[in-house]
Scaffold this motif. Structure first.
Motif, PDB file in Angstrom:
ATOM      1  N   GLY A 146      -3.357  -5.082   2.349  1.00  0.00           N
ATOM      2  CA  GLY A 146      -2.432  -4.172   1.677  1.00  0.00           C
ATOM      3  C   GLY A 146      -2.722  -4.080   0.193  1.00  0.00           C
ATOM      4  N   GLN A 147      -3.064  -5.207  -0.422  1.00  0.00           N
ATOM      5  CA  GLN A 147      -3.422  -5.196  -1.841  1.00  0.00           C
ATOM      6  C   GLN A 147      -4.717  -4.416  -2.074  1.00  0.00           C
ATOM      7  OE1 GLN A 147      -3.321  -9.468  -2.301  1.00  0.00           O
ATOM      8  NE2 GLN A 147      -1.296  -9.412  -3.264  1.00  0.00           N
ATOM      9  N   CYS A 148      -5.685  -4.595  -1.181  1.00  0.00           N
ATOM     10  CA  CYS A 148      -6.939  -3.830  -1.291  1.00  0.00           C
ATOM     11  C   CYS A 148      -6.668  -2.335  -1.130  1.00  0.00           C
ATOM     12  CB  CYS A 148      -7.939  -4.280  -0.230  1.00  0.00           C
ATOM     13  SG  CYS A 148      -8.631  -5.912  -0.489  1.00  0.00           S
ATOM     14  N   CYS A 149      -5.812  -1.989  -0.185  1.00  0.00           N
ATOM     15  CA  CYS A 149      -5.484  -0.576   0.044  1.00  0.00           C
ATOM     16  C   CYS A 149      -4.766   0.012  -1.169  1.00  0.00           C
ATOM     17  CB  CYS A 149      -4.629  -0.427   1.299  1.00  0.00           C
ATOM     18  SG  CYS A 149      -5.497  -0.792   2.825  1.00  0.00           S
ATOM     19  N   ALA A 150      -3.853  -0.748  -1.753  1.00  0.00           N
ATOM     20  CA  ALA A 150      -3.157  -0.268  -2.950  1.00  0.00           C
ATOM     21  C   ALA A 150      -4.147  -0.022  -4.085  1.00  0.00           C
ATOM     22  CB  ALA A 150      -2.087  -1.274  -3.379  1.00  0.00           C
ATOM     23  N   SER A 151      -5.100  -0.924  -4.238  1.00  0.00           N
ATOM     24  CA  SER A 151      -6.116  -0.734  -5.276  1.00  0.00           C
ATOM     25  C   SER A 151      -6.969   0.494  -4.994  1.00  0.00           C
ATOM     26  CB  SER A 151      -7.017  -1.970  -5.362  1.00  0.00           C
ATOM     27  OG  SER A 151      -6.275  -3.079  -5.807  1.00  0.00           O
ATOM     28  N   VAL A 185      -1.451   8.133   2.674  1.00  0.00           N
ATOM     29  CA  VAL A 185      -0.509   7.639   3.687  1.00  0.00           C
ATOM     30  C   VAL A 185      -1.270   6.913   4.788  1.00  0.00           C
ATOM     31  CG1 VAL A 185       1.205   8.328   5.402  1.00  0.00           C
ATOM     32  CG2 VAL A 185       1.202   9.412   3.139  1.00  0.00           C
ATOM     33  N   GLY A 186      -2.407   7.460   5.187  1.00  0.00           N
ATOM     34  CA  GLY A 186      -3.207   6.834   6.244  1.00  0.00           C
ATOM     35  C   GLY A 186      -3.703   5.454   5.864  1.00  0.00           C
ATOM     36  N   ALA A 203       0.828  -1.206   0.000  1.00  0.00           N
ATOM     37  CA  ALA A 203       0.000   0.000   0.000  1.00  0.00           C
ATOM     38  C   ALA A 203       0.865   1.259   0.000  1.00  0.00           C
ATOM     39  CB  ALA A 203      -0.930  -0.006   1.210  1.00  0.00           C
ATOM     40  N   GLY A 204       1.992   1.210   0.693  1.00  0.00           N
ATOM     41  CA  GLY A 204       2.892   2.364   0.732  1.00  0.00           C
ATOM     42  C   GLY A 204       3.482   2.684  -0.624  1.00  0.00           C
ATOM     43  N   GLN A 205       3.788   1.666  -1.396  1.00  0.00           N
ATOM     44  CA  GLN A 205       4.304   1.892  -2.737  1.00  0.00           C
ATOM     45  C   GLN A 205       3.254   2.566  -3.616  1.00  0.00           C
ATOM     46  OE1 GLN A 205       5.411  -2.122  -3.637  1.00  0.00           O
ATOM     47  NE2 GLN A 205       7.449  -1.910  -2.756  1.00  0.00           N
ATOM     48  N   ALA A 220       0.967   7.713  -5.878  1.00  0.00           N
ATOM     49  CA  ALA A 220      -0.145   8.661  -5.883  1.00  0.00           C
ATOM     50  C   ALA A 220       0.320  10.057  -5.493  1.00  0.00           C
ATOM     51  CB  ALA A 220      -1.244   8.186  -4.934  1.00  0.00           C
ATOM     52  N   LEU A 221       1.309  10.143  -4.616  1.00  0.00           N
ATOM     53  CA  LEU A 221       1.821  11.453  -4.207  1.00  0.00           C
ATOM     54  C   LEU A 221       2.399  12.206  -5.395  1.00  0.00           C
ATOM     55  CD1 LEU A 221       3.619  10.513  -0.847  1.00  0.00           C
ATOM     56  CD2 LEU A 221       1.363  11.553  -1.138  1.00  0.00           C
TER      57      LEU A 221
END
Length: 148
Positions: free
Chosen positions: A101-106, A50-51, A31-33, A38-39
């Motif tokens: 984490g994968q859901c958050c990245a999506s 970030v959150g 998710a951080g990547q 996105a930044l």
């Protein structure tokens, strides 16, 4: 053979925290990547990216609590139960953190393009979190039945 059984019991004590942390590391990294990407591509909303990237860290906290609930002297009588509950809860926490984490990245990737759906896009990550909570709660409940 007794030493192996005792060693497995000790692994069960530490397993929920260690496996939960491994999952959180992988999930937060994924998710951080996406958040870092996105930044670069957006002018606003950086805090929410970030959150949401930190969401998978909760599985480590659940693992710590399960570890403390299992904490007792390891004997031949309780080692199999400690191993089973600790390792299975740890695996559930690890896999849920990775998938979260994968859901958050999506969610991050889709909300870059359409910021108004950010809230809805986080719903799958929240559902995955719910399964981690189930594993957490039931590990606490069943740990009470393991002999001290």
């Amino acid at each position: 053979m007794d030493n192996l059984i005792l060693a497995l019991g000790w692994a069960g004590l530490y397993g929920p925290m260690a496996l939960g942390a491994i999952g959180s590391i992988i999930g937060c990294a994924l998710a951080g990547q996406a958040a870092c990407g996105a930044l670069l591509e957006t002018e606003t909303g950086h805090g929410r990216y970030v959150g949401i990237a930190a969401m998978p860290s909760s599985q480590t906290i659940y693992g710590i609590v399960v570890m403390f609930s299992l904490n007792r002297a390891v004997t031949l009588d309780n080692a199999p139960g400690l191993f089973a509950v600790g390792i299975l809860a740890g695996l559930a926490l690890m896999f849920s953190a990775i998938r979260q984490g994968q859901c958050c990245a999506s969610a991050i990737n889709v909300s870059k393009i359409k910021p108004e759906i950010f809230g809805m896009s986080v719903a799958p990550a929240a559902i995955v979190e719910g399964f981690a909570v189930f594993a957490f709660i039931f590990a606490l409940v069943i740990s009470a039945g393991i002999p001290a």
